[in-house]
Design a protein around this motif. Sequence first.
Motif, PDB file in Angstrom:
ATOM      1  N   GLN A  55       0.856  -1.179   0.000  1.00 35.06           N
ATOM      2  CA  GLN A  55       0.000   0.000   0.000  1.00 35.06           C
ATOM      3  C   GLN A  55       0.898   1.236   0.000  1.00 35.06           C
TER       4      GLN A  55
ATOM      5  N   SER B 119      -3.783   5.808   0.761  1.00 35.64           N
ATOM      6  CA  SER B 119      -5.117   5.343   1.113  1.00 35.64           C
ATOM      7  C   SER B 119      -6.006   6.552   1.354  1.00 35.64           C
TER       8      SER B 119
ATOM      9  N   GLU C 208     -10.255   7.341   2.478  1.00 29.92           N
ATOM     10  CA  GLU C 208     -11.600   6.865   2.768  1.00 29.92           C
ATOM     11  C   GLU C 208     -12.556   7.556   1.802  1.00 29.92           C
ATOM     12  N   VAL C 209     -13.402   6.775   1.135  1.00 32.33           N
ATOM     13  CA  VAL C 209     -14.355   7.360   0.184  1.00 32.33           C
ATOM     14  C   VAL C 209     -15.793   7.300   0.679  1.00 32.33           C
TER      15      VAL C 209
ATOM     16  N   VAL D 154     -15.494   2.350   3.136  1.00 27.08           N
ATOM     17  CA  VAL D 154     -14.933   1.975   1.846  1.00 27.08           C
ATOM     18  C   VAL D 154     -13.716   2.866   1.625  1.00 27.08           C
ATOM     19  N   ARG D 155     -12.622   2.238   1.252  1.00 25.50           N
ATOM     20  CA  ARG D 155     -11.412   3.009   1.002  1.00 25.50           C
ATOM     21  C   ARG D 155     -10.829   2.627  -0.354  1.00 25.50           C
ATOM     22  N   GLU D 156     -10.061   3.545  -0.899  1.00 30.27           N
ATOM     23  CA  GLU D 156      -9.338   3.283  -2.137  1.00 30.27           C
ATOM     24  C   GLU D 156      -7.858   3.413  -1.833  1.00 30.27           C
ATOM     25  N   ASP D 157      -7.131   2.336  -2.052  1.00 25.37           N
ATOM     26  CA  ASP D 157      -5.697   2.302  -1.770  1.00 25.37           C
ATOM     27  C   ASP D 157      -4.903   2.343  -3.064  1.00 25.37           C
TER      28      ASP D 157
ATOM     29  N   ILE E  60      -4.681   0.423  -8.167  1.00 22.02           N
ATOM     30  CA  ILE E  60      -5.571   0.799  -7.067  1.00 22.02           C
ATOM     31  C   ILE E  60      -6.346  -0.421  -6.612  1.00 22.02           C
ATOM     32  N   TYR E  61      -6.748  -0.375  -5.371  1.00 20.62           N
ATOM     33  CA  TYR E  61      -7.558  -1.435  -4.791  1.00 20.62           C
ATOM     34  C   TYR E  61      -8.682  -0.773  -4.007  1.00 20.62           C
ATOM     35  N   GLY E  62      -9.916  -1.149  -4.280  1.00 22.64           N
ATOM     36  CA  GLY E  62     -11.047  -0.718  -3.478  1.00 22.64           C
ATOM     37  C   GLY E  62     -11.298  -1.754  -2.401  1.00 22.64           C
TER      38      GLY E  62
END
Length: 185
Positions: A13, A16, A18-19, A27-30, A41-43
């Motif tokens: 990672q 990061s 938080e969305v 829910v976060r997008e890293d 990217i990873y949700g």
Amino acid sequence: MRGHTVRVDPIRQVSSREVYRNNWMTVREDGIRRPDGSAGIYGVIDKPDYALVIPLDGDRLQLVEQFRYPLGLRRWEFPQGTAPDLAHQDPLDLAARELREETGLVAGKMTDLGLLDVAPGMSSQRGRVFLATELTEGPHDREHEEQDMRTGWFTREEFEKSVLRGEITDAQSIAAYTLLLFHER
């Protein structure tokens, strides 16, 4: 363990954000760096760990049925849930709470059957499975969101036939039943 493989460094990672957040999940997008150096990217859906309980009385299993909004369907499943407000709770205490809350049952004996990962490709959530026996019936204490819930007893044969007919499709319940079968061997 069979099938030894060469270990590759894990995905790292690098950022990061938080969305989205509510009382049950974030829910976060890293931003990530893959082992070959490429970026991506990873949700990720973060939810607290849950407890699932298999209430067993002789040959009977108690399940709960409720409307599952994302599917638009009512589904039968074993009692299961998380602590409120994204809190973490001892798995055994959580299992006893979920059992009483959803069914009114109190277990004289709770046996830890194992660990399940819900959807490890998109969620950090894990669950502990417990077998509840020596059951005493009482009133349920459902949360407001569970007001449409109902309970029912199924024989093992009825449960298995319902799974095979596609009437019981909850992956955690089916996996938990498999843990029960392994435990009984």
